[in-house]
Design an enzyme around this catalytic site. Structure first.
Site, PDB file in Angstrom:
ATOM      1  N   TYR A 140       0.916  -1.328  -0.005  1.00  0.00           N
ATOM      2  CA  TYR A 140       0.074   0.029   0.042  1.00  0.00           C
ATOM      3  C   TYR A 140       1.047   1.175   0.007  1.00  0.00           C
ATOM      4  CZ  TYR A 140      -2.663   3.751   2.240  1.00  0.00           C
ATOM      5  OH  TYR A 140      -3.454   5.114   2.328  1.00  0.00           O
TER       6      TYR A 140
HETATM    7  P1  NAD Z   1     -12.028   5.156   1.753  1.00  0.00           P
HETATM    8  O1  NAD Z   1     -12.013   3.572   0.967  1.00  0.00           O
HETATM    9  O2  NAD Z   1     -13.237   5.402   2.712  1.00  0.00           O
HETATM   10  O3  NAD Z   1     -12.336   6.055   0.468  1.00  0.00           O
HETATM   11  C1  NAD Z   1     -11.956   5.891  -0.820  1.00  0.00           C
HETATM   12  C2  NAD Z   1     -12.931   5.995  -1.687  1.00  0.00           C
HETATM   13  O4  NAD Z   1     -12.367   5.605  -2.968  1.00  0.00           O
HETATM   14  C3  NAD Z   1     -13.904   4.703  -1.656  1.00  0.00           C
HETATM   15  O5  NAD Z   1     -15.246   5.175  -1.642  1.00  0.00           O
HETATM   16  C4  NAD Z   1     -13.650   3.842  -3.245  1.00  0.00           C
HETATM   17  O6  NAD Z   1     -14.906   3.380  -3.329  1.00  0.00           O
HETATM   18  C5  NAD Z   1     -13.206   4.831  -3.979  1.00  0.00           C
HETATM   19  N1  NAD Z   1     -12.537   4.315  -4.898  1.00  0.00           N
HETATM   20  C6  NAD Z   1     -11.247   3.472  -4.939  1.00  0.00           C
HETATM   21  N2  NAD Z   1     -10.858   2.932  -6.220  1.00  0.00           N
HETATM   22  C7  NAD Z   1     -11.420   3.830  -7.176  1.00  0.00           C
HETATM   23  C8  NAD Z   1     -11.596   4.046  -8.357  1.00  0.00           C
HETATM   24  N3  NAD Z   1     -10.629   3.115  -9.036  1.00  0.00           N
HETATM   25  N4  NAD Z   1     -12.339   4.839  -9.042  1.00  0.00           N
HETATM   26  C9  NAD Z   1     -13.267   5.572  -8.398  1.00  0.00           C
HETATM   27  N5  NAD Z   1     -13.489   5.461  -7.143  1.00  0.00           N
HETATM   28  C10 NAD Z   1     -12.513   4.429  -6.320  1.00  0.00           C
HETATM   29  O7  NAD Z   1     -10.700   5.689   2.216  1.00  0.00           O
HETATM   30  P2  NAD Z   1     -10.491   6.867   2.944  1.00  0.00           P
HETATM   31  O8  NAD Z   1      -9.884   6.302   4.416  1.00  0.00           O
HETATM   32  O9  NAD Z   1     -11.567   7.962   3.099  1.00  0.00           O
HETATM   33  O10 NAD Z   1      -9.046   7.300   2.125  1.00  0.00           O
HETATM   34  C11 NAD Z   1      -9.213   8.487   1.349  1.00  0.00           C
HETATM   35  C12 NAD Z   1      -7.816   8.591   0.979  1.00  0.00           C
HETATM   36  O11 NAD Z   1      -6.628   8.894   2.045  1.00  0.00           O
HETATM   37  C13 NAD Z   1      -7.203   7.613   0.191  1.00  0.00           C
HETATM   38  O12 NAD Z   1      -6.273   7.956  -0.896  1.00  0.00           O
HETATM   39  C14 NAD Z   1      -6.108   7.043   1.247  1.00  0.00           C
HETATM   40  O13 NAD Z   1      -5.001   6.256   0.621  1.00  0.00           O
HETATM   41  C15 NAD Z   1      -5.660   8.334   1.700  1.00  0.00           C
HETATM   42  N6  NAD Z   1      -5.246   8.112   3.264  1.00  0.00           N
HETATM   43  C16 NAD Z   1      -6.273   8.056   4.215  1.00  0.00           C
HETATM   44  C17 NAD Z   1      -5.748   7.810   5.548  1.00  0.00           C
HETATM   45  C18 NAD Z   1      -6.748   7.526   6.611  1.00  0.00           C
HETATM   46  O14 NAD Z   1      -6.219   7.489   7.663  1.00  0.00           O
HETATM   47  N7  NAD Z   1      -8.079   7.086   6.484  1.00  0.00           N
HETATM   48  C19 NAD Z   1      -4.518   7.930   5.761  1.00  0.00           C
HETATM   49  C20 NAD Z   1      -3.765   8.151   4.819  1.00  0.00           C
HETATM   50  C21 NAD Z   1      -3.954   8.399   3.649  1.00  0.00           C
END
Ligand code: NAD
Length: 324
Positions: free
Chosen positions: A159
């Site tokens: 990841y």
């Molecule tokens: P999440 O899974 O709740 O949201 C991500 C969304 O992206 C999902 O709803 C999914 O359906 C959508 N998605 C995935 N692949 C896709 C595609 N090919 N086309 C269209 N939609 C797609 O995750 P989150 O926790 O809200 O994370 C959001 C972002 O923040 C991500 O990029 C994640 O890597 C980054 N991030 C999150 C955290 C955390 O603590 N939550 C920490 C570091 C980075």
């Protein structure tokens, strides 16, 4: 590095991953301030479609919200970015632990192929700025705390590797095309709508159900936890602040806490009835994270405002509402 530029307020934004945990909060915040939002999500299988639909419910009340159910790695994106002044790219396959083995293909598809596809469309359309959600996972097990953006990234999971590659793609596009990219390294985000695979959600649900909480590791591992509204504020600021194209920022809540401290807070919220067992660590989990946020404070005006205990209480109450 190119000259720094401040941008005018966002008028029409594309939010990818708008049905997700952070993307749905960002979408609502933009809509509430009068921004037209095109939201994209493909409801990938990392957790239930019903939670993602519930995340979207408020945004769908707005006439200025347009939802497009497209998979960014496969779909036609030129129309999506047409007329958009800012892209907030949050769509991804998140989570360290699930990124090993056969799942790797999904991480490559949703984190790398999708990002490259989107950047191509953005470059063709001449979209002024794209803000990319990166992760503290790019550091792997950092050697120095708090960790600055100058530390050499060394992801310790597939990841983290894909998120770092996404940053590199953003940088390559900013150097070769007239696209300003900003990568934000989010440090463990929490709050209402947190993903069901994340620790606070799992711990709180177990506590509410009267079930034992299983912690991977001895519980003394530490994280820099960041409340979701603080992430949203900084992400929006990255769209308009004077930042060098291709730049990278840490976004961490600023208080490094151990899982044992977190469990103590959950125990208090649950009336002192939490039963914890400790298990072996999981591949990809690092021991500690802590962000040096001096750069984000200086350039983005980042000022995290929600404490761990306050934010955890808000997440706990949200989960209590889901269960009852
Ligand atoms: P999440 O899974 O709740 O949201 C991500 C969304 O992206 C999902 O709803 C999914 O359906 C959508 N998605 C995935 N692949 C896709 C595609 N090919 N086309 C269209 N939609 C797609 O995750 P989150 O926790 O809200 O994370 C959001 C972002 O923040 C991500 O990029 C994640 O890597 C980054 N991030 C999150 C955290 C955390 O603590 N939550 C920490 C570091 C980075």
């Amino acid at each position: 590095m190119n000259t720094q530029r401040k941008r005018p307020p966002v008028k029409r934004a594309l939010v990818t991953g708008c049905a997700g945990f952070i993307g749905s909060h960002l979408t609502e915040s933009l809509l509430a301030d009068g921004v037209d939002v095109v939201g994209v999500d493909c409801f990938n299988a990392n957790y239930g479609r019903s939670q993602k639909l519930a995340n979207l419910a408020n945004a769908r009340e707005w006439d200025s919200f347009d939802f497009v159910p497209v998979d960014l790695s496969r779909g036609e994106l030129d129309e999506l970015v047409d007329g958009v002044d800012t892209v907030f790219h949050l769509a991804a396959e998140p989570g360290v632990r699930a990124s090993w083995g056969d799942n790797f293909q999904r991480y490559v598809q949703n984190n790398l192929v999708a990002t490259q596809h989107l950047l191509n469309a953005v470059a063709r359309a001449g979209t002024p700025r794209i803000v990319y959600a990166s992760s503290s996972s790019v550091y792997g097990q950092a050697k120095v705390f708090p960790t600055t953006e100058l530390a050499t990234p060394a992801p310790q999971s597939p990841y983290g590797m894909t998120k770092l590659s996404g940053e590199h793609l953003c940088y390559a596009f900013s150097e070769n095309f007239d696209v300003e990219t900003v990568s934000l390294r989010f440090f463990t985000v929490f709050g209402p709508r947190q993903r069901p695979d994340m620790a606070f959600n799992i711990f709180s649900k177990a506590a509410l159900a009267g079930e034992p909480i299983v912690v991977y590791g001895d519980g003394h591992q530490t994280r820099d936890f960041t409340f979701v509204s603080d992430i949203v504020a900084a992400t929006r600021s990255a769209a308009t602040s004077a930042v060098a194209p291709g730049s990278v920022y840490n976004l961490g809540g600023g208080v490094r806490s151990s899982l044992r401290e977190v469990l103590g807070i959950i125990d208090g919220l649950n009336g002192g009835r939490v039963d914890v067992t400790y298990s072996t660590t999981v591949p990809g989990d690092v021991r500690d994270t802590a962000a040096d946020t001096s750069r984000a404070r200086r350039d983005l005006g980042f000022a995290p405002a929600v404490s761990l205990s306050e934010g955890l209480e808000r997440e706990f109450e949200w989960l209590r509402g889901q269960i009852s």
